[in-house]
Design a protein around this motif. Sequence first.
Motif, PDB file in Angstrom:
ATOM      1  N   ILE A   1      41.203  30.919  31.863  1.00  0.00           N
ATOM      2  CA  ILE A   1      41.057  32.098  32.716  1.00  0.00           C
ATOM      3  C   ILE A   1      41.847  31.915  34.005  1.00  0.00           C
ATOM      4  N   GLN A   2      42.452  32.990  34.438  1.00  0.00           N
ATOM      5  CA  GLN A   2      43.193  32.993  35.697  1.00  0.00           C
ATOM      6  C   GLN A   2      42.311  33.601  36.791  1.00  0.00           C
TER       7      GLN A   2
ATOM      8  N   VAL B   1      39.189  45.195  30.850  1.00  0.00           N
ATOM      9  CA  VAL B   1      38.966  43.760  31.003  1.00  0.00           C
ATOM     10  C   VAL B   1      40.118  42.973  30.388  1.00  0.00           C
ATOM     11  N   ASP B   2      40.231  41.721  30.826  1.00  0.00           N
ATOM     12  CA  ASP B   2      41.283  40.844  30.316  1.00  0.00           C
ATOM     13  C   ASP B   2      40.821  39.989  29.143  1.00  0.00           C
ATOM     14  N   ILE B   3      39.544  39.614  29.167  1.00  0.00           N
ATOM     15  CA  ILE B   3      39.015  38.676  28.170  1.00  0.00           C
ATOM     16  C   ILE B   3      37.651  39.166  27.694  1.00  0.00           C
TER      17      ILE B   3
ATOM     18  N   ARG C   1      49.098  45.866  27.504  1.00  0.00           N
ATOM     19  CA  ARG C   1      48.568  44.752  28.299  1.00  0.00           C
ATOM     20  C   ARG C   1      47.616  43.938  27.421  1.00  0.00           C
TER      21      ARG C   1
ATOM     22  N   ALA D   1      36.264  34.257  37.501  1.00  0.00           N
ATOM     23  CA  ALA D   1      36.354  35.650  37.067  1.00  0.00           C
ATOM     24  C   ALA D   1      36.169  36.581  38.264  1.00  0.00           C
TER      25      ALA D   1
ATOM     26  N   ASP E   1      42.508  39.485  25.315  1.00  0.00           N
ATOM     27  CA  ASP E   1      42.121  38.285  24.573  1.00  0.00           C
ATOM     28  C   ASP E   1      40.666  38.408  24.142  1.00  0.00           C
TER      29      ASP E   1
ATOM     30  N   GLN F   1      40.678  37.397  36.963  1.00  0.00           N
ATOM     31  CA  GLN F   1      40.652  38.144  35.710  1.00  0.00           C
ATOM     32  C   GLN F   1      39.239  38.651  35.416  1.00  0.00           C
ATOM     33  N   SER F   2      39.178  39.724  34.655  1.00  0.00           N
ATOM     34  CA  SER F   2      37.889  40.331  34.332  1.00  0.00           C
ATOM     35  C   SER F   2      37.468  39.946  32.922  1.00  0.00           C
ATOM     36  N   VAL F   3      36.150  39.833  32.736  1.00  0.00           N
ATOM     37  CA  VAL F   3      35.591  39.333  31.483  1.00  0.00           C
ATOM     38  C   VAL F   3      34.450  40.231  31.028  1.00  0.00           C
TER      39      VAL F   3
END
Length: 322
Positions: free
Chosen positions: A131-132, A197-199, A225, A159, A228, A135-137
């Motif tokens: 995770i960077q 969200v990103d993940i 985009r 997060a 994951d 980032q949103s989860v």
Amino acid sequence: MKMHAAVVTSFDEAPHYLPFEVPEVQEGQVVLDVLAAGLHPRVRTGATGQHYTSSGTLPMIPGIDGVGRRADGTAVYFVADDDVIGTMAEKAVVDRRRMVPLPAGADVAKVAAAMNPAMSSWVALRRRVPIQPGQSVLILGATGNAGAMAVQVARRLGAGRIVGAGRDAARLATVPADEVVALGDGPDALAAAAAEVDIVLDYLWGRPASAAMMALLTARSDRSRQLDWIQIGSVAGPTIELPSVALRSANLRLQGNGQGAVSPRAYLAELPALIEEIGTGTITVTPRAIPLADVERAWARPDVPGERIVLTPGTGFNSDEG
């Protein structure tokens, strides 16, 4: 030499407290006195012979990890070598490479209770999709113990926004996410909260995952985009129906997190840092210690949100409040 252990003699019955031969010590192994072993959902599945790693061998001792004491008195967290001779016994024979010393004064019940459920999200966000910051989860299945701990883990690892989704509306209200969504409200409600969200950490799979996946991908403002999706648990079903368009019309990267997806060496490398987090209280779960001799009673006891049953062989350590 004999010891007492929780022994599975039939995959259709709970383990019984029975005498069992202490395994022979091979080169590179040590014998530990077991202090505590967590009764995780993964352990229950293994004791029925239904986990994907099960060899189907009986009799077996369940348990995949625990806390033990070496001959020199050092307390260690350890991971079992296989699925036949597990950790729910008075003694365990352990590969030296699969154990990590605990800090002096560590709460052994808390470590035994927390390591397994926390490890799933910890490894997912450190090894599968690092995770960077910011980032949103989305935690799909945030009302289970592992899912609720995943909220803590995601927060600790940086997060920026966390959405928790689950089926238990009462438990959902206690989840410390930035936003929570009841899955009973339907896919559109989930998409409104989590489309960007990103993940995704998915503890459910089955129909809820399939519906959520399509809803999120359809609602994303920029489908190119990357999203994951990390599949961790399958409490809602072992399979999903996924239209091919989901993979062609959006940048979806789907992968799993579990034994085989991550090497034992990588898992072991993450243990010290996670032990430290549990020790400092940034990642928590409440252990409920039950004597190993009462394993049948423990097996029949339903899981309580926020708690994890821990079996304790030593008479001086046992406690079972309530």
